[in-house]
Scaffold this motif. Structure first.
Motif, short mmCIF file in Angstrom:
data_model
loop_
_atom_site.label_atom_id
_atom_site.label_comp_id
_atom_site.label_asym_id
_atom_site.label_seq_id
_atom_site.Cartn_x
_atom_site.Cartn_y
_atom_site.Cartn_z
N TRP A 176 66.02 99.66 24.90
CA TRP A 176 66.09 98.32 25.46
C TRP A 176 64.72 97.68 25.33
O TRP A 176 63.70 98.30 25.64
CB TRP A 176 66.47 98.36 26.94
N ASN A 177 64.68 96.44 24.88
CA ASN A 177 63.43 95.67 24.81
C ASN A 177 63.35 94.65 25.94
O ASN A 177 62.41 93.86 25.98
CB ASN A 177 63.33 94.95 23.46
N ILE A 178 64.33 94.67 26.81
CA ILE A 178 64.40 93.75 27.95
C ILE A 178 64.73 94.58 29.19
O ILE A 178 65.03 95.77 29.08
CB ILE A 178 65.48 92.66 27.73
N LYS A 179 64.67 93.92 30.35
CA LYS A 179 65.10 94.58 31.58
C LYS A 179 65.99 93.62 32.35
O LYS A 179 66.02 92.42 32.08
CB LYS A 179 63.92 95.07 32.40
N LEU A 180 66.73 94.15 33.30
CA LEU A 180 67.62 93.35 34.13
C LEU A 180 66.84 92.20 34.76
O LEU A 180 65.74 92.40 35.28
CB LEU A 180 68.22 94.25 35.21
N GLY A 181 67.39 91.00 34.66
CA GLY A 181 66.74 89.82 35.23
C GLY A 181 65.87 89.04 34.26
O GLY A 181 65.47 87.92 34.56
N ASP A 182 65.58 89.62 33.09
CA ASP A 182 64.79 88.91 32.09
C ASP A 182 65.54 87.69 31.57
O ASP A 182 66.77 87.70 31.45
CB ASP A 182 64.46 89.81 30.90
N VAL A 183 64.79 86.66 31.22
CA VAL A 183 65.36 85.47 30.58
C VAL A 183 65.14 85.62 29.08
O VAL A 183 64.03 85.92 28.64
CB VAL A 183 64.70 84.19 31.13
N VAL A 184 66.21 85.43 28.31
CA VAL A 184 66.15 85.58 26.85
C VAL A 184 66.55 84.27 26.19
O VAL A 184 67.17 83.41 26.80
CB VAL A 184 67.06 86.73 26.37
N GLU B 212 73.78 85.30 31.78
CA GLU B 212 74.22 84.17 32.57
C GLU B 212 73.39 82.95 32.22
O GLU B 212 72.16 83.02 32.13
CB GLU B 212 74.04 84.48 34.06
N GLY B 213 74.08 81.82 32.01
CA GLY B 213 73.39 80.57 31.71
C GLY B 213 72.53 80.13 32.88
O GLY B 213 72.88 80.35 34.04
N ILE B 214 71.39 79.54 32.55
CA ILE B 214 70.45 79.06 33.56
C ILE B 214 70.09 77.63 33.22
O ILE B 214 70.40 77.13 32.14
CB ILE B 214 69.18 79.92 33.64
N MET C 121 71.92 85.85 21.11
CA MET C 121 72.49 84.62 20.58
C MET C 121 72.50 83.53 21.65
O MET C 121 72.93 82.43 21.41
CB MET C 121 73.93 84.87 20.13
N PHE C 122 72.05 83.89 22.85
CA PHE C 122 72.16 83.00 24.00
C PHE C 122 70.82 82.73 24.67
O PHE C 122 69.90 83.55 24.59
CB PHE C 122 73.06 83.64 25.07
N ASN C 123 70.73 81.61 25.35
CA ASN C 123 69.69 81.33 26.33
C ASN C 123 70.27 81.74 27.67
O ASN C 123 71.39 81.34 27.99
CB ASN C 123 69.37 79.83 26.40
N GLY C 124 69.56 82.55 28.43
CA GLY C 124 70.07 82.91 29.75
C GLY C 124 69.36 84.09 30.34
O GLY C 124 68.38 84.61 29.78
N LYS C 125 69.87 84.52 31.49
CA LYS C 125 69.29 85.64 32.23
C LYS C 125 70.21 86.86 32.09
O LYS C 125 71.42 86.75 32.23
CB LYS C 125 69.15 85.25 33.71
N ILE C 126 69.60 88.01 31.82
CA ILE C 126 70.36 89.26 31.69
C ILE C 126 70.81 89.71 33.08
O ILE C 126 69.97 89.88 33.97
CB ILE C 126 69.50 90.37 31.02
N ILE C 127 72.13 89.86 33.26
CA ILE C 127 72.63 90.25 34.58
C ILE C 127 73.27 91.64 34.61
O ILE C 127 73.52 92.16 35.69
CB ILE C 127 73.62 89.19 35.15
#
Length: 112
Positions: A53-61, A107-109, A82-88
């Motif tokens: 994983w290159n991200i963690k829970l709660g990161d915005v991508v 999730e969209g932000i 492929m999305f803008n949003g927060k990893i949930i």
């Protein structure tokens, strides 16, 4: 060859994001909208595993961000958002991936 594979995997009627041409397509999420992202279907998918994983829970991508690495004894693949949003939610590391395995939810932000 890789570009052709991605076009087949992620074909869409949406136009590519002009600011980030290597992203196959960008999908915008409304605030609060949740989208599941699944393991890609590959010809050599046997023993495909989520290795990093290159991200963690709660990161915005954003589109084009490298989310994780998928591999088996034949391939190593970086998986892009492929999305803008927060990893949930995220599937556990070292999960053996089959067709349709959910990798993560985003999730969209509010977009600034």
């Amino acid at each position: 060859m890789i570009k052709s594979l991605f076009q087949k995997l992620f074909s869409s009627t949406k136009k590519p994001n002009k600011t980030n041409q290597h992203v196959p397509y960008e999908s915008k999420l409304e605030k609060g909208q949740v989208e599941s992202v699944f393991a890609p279907e590959l010809e050599n998918q046997k023993n495909l595993v989520l290795t990093k994983w290159n991200i963690k829970l709660g990161d915005v991508v954003k589109p084009g961000d490298i989310i994780c690495d998928l591999s088996n004894d034949m391939i190593l693949m970086e998986f892009e958002s492929m999305f803008n949003g927060k990893i949930i939610s995220m599937c556990p590391l070292n999960t053996k991936l089959n067709k349709g395995t959910e990798l993560f939810k985003v999730e969209g932000i509010n977009q600034l």
